[in-house]
Design an enzyme around this catalytic site. Structure first.
Site, PDB file in Angstrom:
ATOM      1  N   SER A 194       5.684  -4.996  -1.785  1.00  0.00           N
ATOM      2  CA  SER A 194       6.136  -6.012  -0.827  1.00  0.00           C
ATOM      3  C   SER A 194       5.689  -7.431  -1.146  1.00  0.00           C
ATOM      4  O   SER A 194       6.179  -8.371  -0.526  1.00  0.00           O
ATOM      5  CB  SER A 194       5.655  -5.662   0.580  1.00  0.00           C
ATOM      6  N   TYR A 245       2.143  -6.989   7.580  1.00  0.00           N
ATOM      7  CA  TYR A 245       2.748  -5.933   8.391  1.00  0.00           C
ATOM      8  C   TYR A 245       2.399  -6.125   9.872  1.00  0.00           C
ATOM      9  O   TYR A 245       2.214  -7.262  10.316  1.00  0.00           O
ATOM     10  CB  TYR A 245       2.305  -4.535   7.909  1.00  0.00           C
ATOM     11  N   LYS A 286       8.435  -9.667  -1.857  1.00  0.00           N
ATOM     12  CA  LYS A 286       9.358 -10.147  -0.804  1.00  0.00           C
ATOM     13  C   LYS A 286       9.329 -11.663  -0.633  1.00  0.00           C
ATOM     14  O   LYS A 286      10.385 -12.292  -0.600  1.00  0.00           O
ATOM     15  CB  LYS A 286       9.093  -9.412   0.511  1.00  0.00           C
ATOM     16  N   TYR A 332      16.521  -3.858  -5.072  1.00  0.00           N
ATOM     17  CA  TYR A 332      15.339  -3.926  -4.197  1.00  0.00           C
ATOM     18  C   TYR A 332      14.201  -3.056  -4.758  1.00  0.00           C
ATOM     19  O   TYR A 332      13.049  -3.497  -4.837  1.00  0.00           O
ATOM     20  CB  TYR A 332      15.714  -3.484  -2.769  1.00  0.00           C
ATOM     21  N   VAL A 364       2.275  -2.206  -0.624  1.00  0.00           N
ATOM     22  CA  VAL A 364       1.689  -0.868  -0.598  1.00  0.00           C
ATOM     23  C   VAL A 364       1.141  -0.414  -1.957  1.00  0.00           C
ATOM     24  O   VAL A 364       0.502   0.629  -2.054  1.00  0.00           O
ATOM     25  CB  VAL A 364       2.653   0.203  -0.029  1.00  0.00           C
TER      26      VAL A 364
HETATM   27  N1  GLU Z   1       8.914  -0.425  -2.025  1.00  0.00           N
HETATM   28  C1  GLU Z   1       8.220  -0.287  -0.792  1.00  0.00           C
HETATM   29  C2  GLU Z   1       9.147   0.229   0.296  1.00  0.00           C
HETATM   30  O1  GLU Z   1      10.217  -0.267   0.433  1.00  0.00           O
HETATM   31  C3  GLU Z   1       7.588  -1.573  -0.416  1.00  0.00           C
HETATM   32  C4  GLU Z   1       6.818  -1.453   0.856  1.00  0.00           C
HETATM   33  C5  GLU Z   1       5.646  -2.375   0.943  1.00  0.00           C
HETATM   34  O2  GLU Z   1       4.988  -2.728  -0.036  1.00  0.00           O
HETATM   35  O3  GLU Z   1       5.389  -2.745   2.088  1.00  0.00           O
HETATM   36  O4  GLU Z   1       8.825   1.119   1.011  1.00  0.00           O
END
Ligand code: GLU
Length: 305
Positions: free
Chosen positions: A61, A241, A64, A189, A259
């Site tokens: 993430s 989060y 992002k 993604y 994560v």
């Molecule tokens: N690739 C992970 C997912 O989409 C990223 C989640 C994350 O790092 O929060 O679940």
């Protein structure tokens, strides 16, 4: 600072036993839960590191805000915010529930999975090869490191298990939030999440974000200032989060976690910080990494509030 970082890494490492590495993406389950590293750049370009700061991990993430920046620069604020909102959710990152209840037919922010999927659908290019190259070039530019690539085994591991994200994407298409081929967008993604970097790379990128897009090391403007203001604000409110509020109170540094155990942290006008510790707390943040940042924030008075 070096001595302090060494000490903090040793003291915080013990917390790793209280968390777990992410294993819902099977390839991430292979991470060593005891790893912990930190890297810090200051505005004069001095660099400090401790622990496993050279170890590569998938940024998940943490990608992002970076892809969001790219979309923002390419397409402008109006288009980007027609796809996603600017509000924290208080829900887990992979939650689906508000997609139907939020009346504006868009994910609440670009850092929950649904929002990030919507944003990556905006990246322009002939095909996914061209699009991922565009994303990689952008991240390499920010990190000033050509050696940043996608981890194919993590990408494939998520591709075969990522049905929750797949369901979100189909839903987004059904409500008219995204256009195009669903499986292709999803692959892109998963590729952006599987980009591999080190704490040092994250710290280097954060240094640019900490200076309004100006890189004090290369002495040039890399990003428009406005784009960094937007992304830093979103990191402060939505970056950790559904632990973003607690993190703001305890640490007070705009940050984005993933994560894979990475955290990118921006101390405006002062530091770029990267942390890596794959053992995660219940919300999905690096359990020892958050402690490292809390100690650093206390010691150097880094809270922006
Ligand atoms: N690739 C992970 C997912 O989409 C990223 C989640 C994350 O790092 O929060 O679940």
């Amino acid at each position: 600072m070096k001595a302090f970082l060494d000490e903090v890494v040793i003291n915080s490492k013990v917390l790793s036993v209280n968390g777990n590495v992410a294993n819902y993406i099977p390839a991430l389950g292979k991470a060593n839960s005891e790893d912990l590293g930190i890297a810090v750049y200051d505005h004069e370009g001095n660099f400090y590191e401790a622990g496993n700061s050279d170890k590569k991990f998938t940024i998940q993430s943490v990608s992002k805000p970076l892809v969001f920046l790219l979309a923002l620069i390419d397409q402008g604020e109006e288009i980007v915010f027609s796809k996603v909102g600017m509000e924290p959710t208080g829900d887990p990152f992979n939650s689906i529930i508000r997609l139907e209840t939020f009346d504006k037919h868009k994910p609440l922010n670009p850092f929950i999975n649904a929002g990030a999927i919507s944003i990556v659908s905006l990246v322009k290019g002939e095909d996914n090869i061209e699009k991922i190259e565009k994303i990689l070039s952008f991240i390499r530019l920010l990190a000033d490191n050509e050696n940043i690539n996608v981890d194919n085994s993590v990408f494939l591991s998520e591709k075969v298990t990522g049905d929750r994200n797949r369901s979100m994407l189909y839903f987004l298409k059904a409500i008219g939030n995204i256009e195009g081929n669903v499986e292709e967008i999803l692959d892109l993604y998963f590729m952006q999440c599987a980009i591999k970097a080190t704490c040092k790379d994250l710290a280097r990128i954060a240094l640019v974000l900490a200076h309004g897009g100006y890189d004090p090391i290369r002495k040039k403007q890399i990003l428009p200032k406005r784009a960094t203001q937007i992304v830093n604000s979103l990191m402060a409110t939505c970056g950790m989060y559904d632990e973003s509020g607690e993190f703001a109170v305890k640490v007070g540094i705009p940050s984005k976690s993933g994560v894979g155990g990475g955290i990118l942290s921006v101390v405006p006008k002062r530091y770029g910080i990267g942390v890596f510790g794959p053992s995660l707390d219940i919300k999905g943040n690096s359990i020892a990494g958050v402690k490292v940042l809390e100690s650093l924030s206390d010691k150097y008075d880094l809270s922006i509030y």
